[in-house]
Design an enzyme around this catalytic site. Structure first.
Site: not given
Ligand code: NAD
Ligand code: ZN
Length: 368
Positions: A124, A146, A188, A230, A240, A244, A248, A251, A255, A267
């Site tokens: 956990r 994340k 990035e 960031k 998000e 946040r 993106n 993105h 994406h 990417h």
């Protein structure tokens, strides 16, 4: 060194080769003076042979037995699966890790995402220290909490938010990173340049002398600035919903292109193309000066990144880059929002904002 937001991000050139220095950091961050605490290193088949031994030696230097061992996954996105996650968890269990123990994620974003998730799930949740070794992981994935693995249906669909206990970065390890991966990280960094004037100025300075299209390594200062952007944005919004979303930038379209290329595009290259699509559309609508597009194209070229989908990919019969195919991906994206899509639109050099755009308008942007 940047502190705050609950955990430490330390950027320190040479740290991994400095055994006593690294031992001190690990001991303090993970509480290794407690004889019942151990740390396991999770790494991949490229990074492990280069650096895991040094980290393990530093662990052992804090206290013999402080290392619980090294778990190595095959390098590459193909490893970011539930199956590999379970393998890592089983390996952790067979090392008899307890709740007090910790994971050290030593590698690129794949290792960081998978090991971070394994740490969040094992018993956990046990602690995780991120030691990113790719440029992308340093400036992006290791910070923000994340974690995820991919499902058949798409990337990063299985994961949790879980903050690391710290992030230790040795930019010296970038010397062994392949050129394609350095360019990818620049994708990035150029994204942050679209969000922050200071990063933009530094990016211009560092890429400016680059004529070859082979990206140089960014300075330690620029890596630090990127991380700060960031962290600033993430700390305003950990889960998000609002701010946040700015991260993106490039993105949504990126994406879509990345997925349509079946990941033949990296990417970073996809984000580059995504930023270019938006900027070009806004210039065409008269909402941005042409100079902003030319500036972006120049930076992307200097970073060894494409501005548009390379012809050899467009020519491939097995890939579908039609507007309909791209829109289909974007509408399945977890970032999309029913009646429209939340796009991050550049509004000035170093500035962007989130706007809800209708699907018709997004289609029109992709068509330009
Ligand atoms: P990666 O982890 O696959 O690393 C790229 C390649 O470089 C790999 O082959 C790796 O073995 C190698 N490598 C890494 N460091 C090296 C070094 N110092 N020397 C030599 N080789 C080295 O990919 P990545 O680009 O680092 O990360 C991409 C992943 O990150 C994707 O899965 C993406 O979804 C994820 N990501 C996550 C977040 C987040 O917020 N969690 C953000 C962005 C991206
Ligand atoms: Zn990204």
């Amino acid at each position: 060194v940047t502190a705050g937001e609950g955990y430490l991000v330390e950027l320190s050139p040479g740290l991994i080769s400095d055994a006593p220095g690294l031992a001190g950091r690990l001991s303090a961050l993970l509480g290794l003076t407690d004889p019942s605490v151990r740390a396991v290193i999770v790494t991949d088949s490229n990074v492990g042979p280069l650096y895991a031994g040094k980290v393990e030696a530093a662990l052992e230097a804090t206290r013999p037995g402080a290392s619980a061992g090294v778990i190595t996954i095959p390098a590459g996105e193909e490893s970011k699966t539930p199956l590999e996650l379970v393998r890592v968890l089983e390996a952790m269990a067979s090392l008899r890790l307890t709740r007090k123990d910790a994971v050290i994620a030593l590698g690129g974003g794949v290792v960081g995402d998978l090991a971070g998730l394994a740490a969040a799930l094992y018993m956990r949740g046990i602690r995780c220290l991120q030691m990113p070794t790719s440029l992308l992981a340093m400036v992006d994935s290791s910070v923000g909490g994340k974690t995820a693995v991919d499902l058949e249906a798409g990337k990063n669909l299985m994961g949790v938010f879980s903050q690391p206990v710290g992030v230790l970065i040795d930019p010296e390890v970038l010397r062994t990173l392949p050129a394609r991966e350095i360019s990818c990280g620049w994708g990035e960094i150029i994204k942050y340049a679209g969000l922050d004037g200071d990063v933009l100025a530094a990016v211009r300075t560092e890429l400016g002398p680059c004529r070859s299209g082979i990206a140089p390594l960014p300075s330690v200062g620029l890596i630090a600035r990127s991380i700060d952007v960031k962290r600033r944005i993430v700390s305003e919004d950990e889960k998000e919903s609002g701010a946040r979303r700015l991260l993106n930038l490039g993105h949504t379209a990126g994406h879509a292109v990345e997925t349509a290329s079946r990941y033949a595009l990296s990417h970073g290259a996809s984000v580059a193309i995504g930023m270019h699509i938006l900027t070009k559309a806004l210039v065409k609508e008269g909402k941005l000066p042409r100079a902003m597009l030319e500036d972006l194209e120049e930076l992307l070229r200097q970073a060894g990144l494409p501005s548009s989908i390379p012809p050899e990919l467009l020519a491939r019969a097995d890939l579908d880059f039609s507007i309909d195919a791209l829109l289909a991906v974007a509408s399945h994206d977890k970032k999309s929002a029913g009646s429209g899509v939340n796009l991050v639109l550049p509004i000035a050099p170093g500035r962007a904002e989130v706007r809800k755009v209708s699907w018709e308008d997004f289609r029109a942007m992709l068509e330009t």
